[in-house]
Scaffold this motif. Structure first.
Motif, mmCIF file in Angstrom:
data_model
loop_
_atom_site.group_PDB
_atom_site.id
_atom_site.type_symbol
_atom_site.label_atom_id
_atom_site.label_comp_id
_atom_site.label_asym_id
_atom_site.label_seq_id
_atom_site.Cartn_x
_atom_site.Cartn_y
_atom_site.Cartn_z
ATOM 1 N N GLN A 1 18.087 30.598 7.850
ATOM 2 C CA GLN A 1 19.401 30.217 8.363
ATOM 3 C C GLN A 1 19.705 28.745 8.097
ATOM 4 N N THR A 2 18.688 27.919 8.256
ATOM 5 C CA THR A 2 18.863 26.500 7.968
ATOM 6 C C THR A 2 19.261 26.293 6.514
ATOM 7 N N ALA A 3 18.628 27.061 5.619
ATOM 8 C CA ALA A 3 18.936 26.962 4.191
ATOM 9 C C ALA A 3 20.361 27.427 3.899
ATOM 10 N N TRP A 4 20.783 28.520 4.515
ATOM 11 C CA TRP A 4 22.127 29.045 4.256
ATOM 12 C C TRP A 4 23.208 28.052 4.687
ATOM 13 N N ILE A 5 23.065 27.507 5.882
ATOM 14 C CA ILE A 5 24.075 26.573 6.384
ATOM 15 C C ILE A 5 24.118 25.314 5.525
ATOM 16 N N ALA A 6 22.944 24.804 5.151
ATOM 17 C CA ALA A 6 22.902 23.605 4.310
ATOM 18 C C ALA A 6 23.600 23.848 2.980
ATOM 19 N N ALA A 7 23.369 25.011 2.370
ATOM 20 C CA ALA A 7 24.006 25.320 1.092
ATOM 21 C C ALA A 7 25.509 25.498 1.250
ATOM 22 N N CYS A 8 25.947 26.118 2.343
ATOM 23 C CA CYS A 8 27.387 26.314 2.582
ATOM 24 C C CYS A 8 28.130 24.986 2.677
ATOM 25 N N TYR B 1 24.120 35.559 9.977
ATOM 26 C CA TYR B 1 24.295 36.363 8.762
ATOM 27 C C TYR B 1 25.680 36.201 8.141
ATOM 28 N N TRP B 2 26.671 35.894 8.947
ATOM 29 C CA TRP B 2 28.036 35.713 8.453
ATOM 30 C C TRP B 2 28.129 34.601 7.411
ATOM 31 N N SER B 3 27.254 33.597 7.530
ATOM 32 C CA SER B 3 27.330 32.450 6.613
ATOM 33 C C SER B 3 27.057 32.859 5.166
#
Length: 452
Positions: free
Chosen positions: A421-428, A367-369
């Motif tokens: 989560q996979t989507a969030w990290i990829a976007a970051c 969630y931090w991402s």
């Protein structure tokens, strides 16, 4: 009379937090009445009715996200010209933004109502909940003009530093929605459609209250005849900000639609679990949205004022607070996800509750991402690079689609639990360095005497 609030002189973190607080409380109230919608439906009408309400949540996010994103984008030039103290130009942009918003309302409402049944078929909504899902979604689509009205008016108020007034009207409509929910669902027995009618009515009242306030009380927005003229250049700049921002929300939602379609194919148990978990997730997202919006408006106003150092300070301090919140919220989701899910479902729905808790637990670890993602994206938009921010949504869409189409068939619901989560990290990975580049680019061309 309201004249707006400048964010170009006070302590950056203090300015952003003061701006974010009413926005945060307003977002929480909005999500609260969404949760109450779901809780009343789930507790009074049952798990299948809850599944019907939630079966189209991704397409609602797509359509409502585009509307809200476009309105947010329209507010960016308004904030810039307010910060530059070019009030006549700002008023002209407010008028032209209103014209564009009305046009979007007509086109999107007509298209969505006509395609409602087809959309639900594309989402693989199970047959046993299809009729209720259709009734709910159709009413939501019919109410889109009211959603756009509130979001555009609240966007221009926030652009000039007033986040308190939209919050007050939203708070009133949230309380009203609770009573309308009970009246429409429990008293009138309108079922899932009643929940949608309550939501749309509340949004309409919120938007009309905002309109009345601006007309009667906001001196800054009072327009001369010259301000109320169609301006091609103004519309072009507004669309260059609004459309990529709206499409960024929508492109993200396309991945969510693929994900929801894959989840719907697993059966109504997982549809119910996903619906409950998503309501909790959306509530926990509110501080991210408030902090990111506050940071974006802060950077937009200071860009207009030529304050390079304050732009940098605002971005990093806003992101630091958002990441800290993400760590805290993630722990809550990990430890108390199942308990929170009982708001929507009785304790005898053991399988559904377990599935909801699993989704929330898996999500909590990452969630931090969202602190990095949301602030980076909104600051990039606020600095005038909506096109670049749009591609962070593309990254999210691709990641969710790959997980949903490539792994759900093998790993089932477990793959659904890790798609976000996979989507969030990829976007970051894309948007954080992009934000730093954009910030360096705009601050590097400001006048040396203001870049302090």
């Amino acid at each position: 009379m309201s004249t707006g609030t400048s964010m170009i002189t006070d302590n950056p973190l203090k300015s952003m937090l003061q701006f974010a607080l009413p926005l945060l409380v307003g977002n929480l109230l909005q999500q609260t009445y969404n949760i109450i919608d779901a809780a009343i439906v789930g507790q009074t009408l049952g798990a299948k009715a809850l599944a019907a309400v939630g079966a189209s949540s991704s397409v609602q996010f797509l359509v409502l996200g585009f509307c809200m994103g476009a309105c947010t984008g329209f507010g960016i030039p308004i904030a810039k010209y307010f910060g530059a103290d070019r009030q006549d130009t700002m008023r002209r942009y407010v008028f032209n933004g209103g014209v564009l918003t009305a046009g979007i309302a007509v086109i999107v409402t007509a298209a969505c109502t006509l395609l409602c049944s087809w959309i639900l078929q594309i989402l693989s909504v199970p047959e046993d909940i299809f009729a209720n899902a259709y009734a709910y979604l159709l009413v939501i689509f019919i109410g889109l003009p009211f959603t756009l009205l509130y979001n555009y008016l609240s966007s221009i108020l926030r652009a000039v530093g007033d986040s308190r007034t939209p919050f007050l009207f939203l708070a009133f409509s949230a309380i009203l929605n609770i009573f309308l929910d009970l009246f429409c669902i429990v008293v009138l027995k309108w079922g899932c459609a009643g929940a949608a009618i309550a939501t749309v009515t509340s949004q309409a009242i919120s938007g009309l209250l905002c309109l009345g306030f601006i007309i009667r009380r906001v001196k800054l927005m009072r327009m001369s005849r010259e301000n109320r003229e169609l301006d091609g250049e103004a519309m072009k700049e507004l669309l260059l900000m609004g459309l990529p921002t709206g499409l960024q929300f929508s492109i993200t939602a396309i991945g969510s639609m693929v994900m929801q379609s894959a989840n719907n194919s697993l059966g109504s148990v997982y549809v119910s679990a996903f619906t409950a978990a998503v309501k909790i997730k959306q509530f926990a997202l509110c501080p991210f949205d408030a902090l990111a919006t506050a940071t974006s408006v802060f950077c937009s106003q200071n860009l207009g004022a030529g304050q390079a150092r304050r732009i940098r300070q605002g971005m990093f301090r806003g992101m630091g607070v958002a990441v800290g919140y993400g760590v805290f919220a993630g722990l809550i989701l990990i430890l108390f996800g199942r308990t929170l899910s009982t708001m929507f479902l009785s304790k005898d729905n053991v399988e559904v509750l377990d599935a909801s808790a699993k989704y929330l637990r898996c999500m909590g670890y990452f969630y931090w991402s969202l602190g990095i993602l949301n602030v980076s994206r909104m600051v990039t938009q606020g600095l005038g690079f909506s096109g670049r921010a749009f591609f962070s949504g593309v990254m999210e869409m691709i990641a969710r689609t790959v997980v949903s189409l490539g792994f759900v068939g093998t790993f089932g619901y477990t793959a659904i639990c890790f798609a976000d989560q996979t989507a969030w990290i990829a976007a970051c990975v894309y948007i954080f360095p992009t934000c730093l580049y954009c910030m360096k680019k705009v601050t590097g061309v400001l006048r040396p005497e203001t870049a302090v």
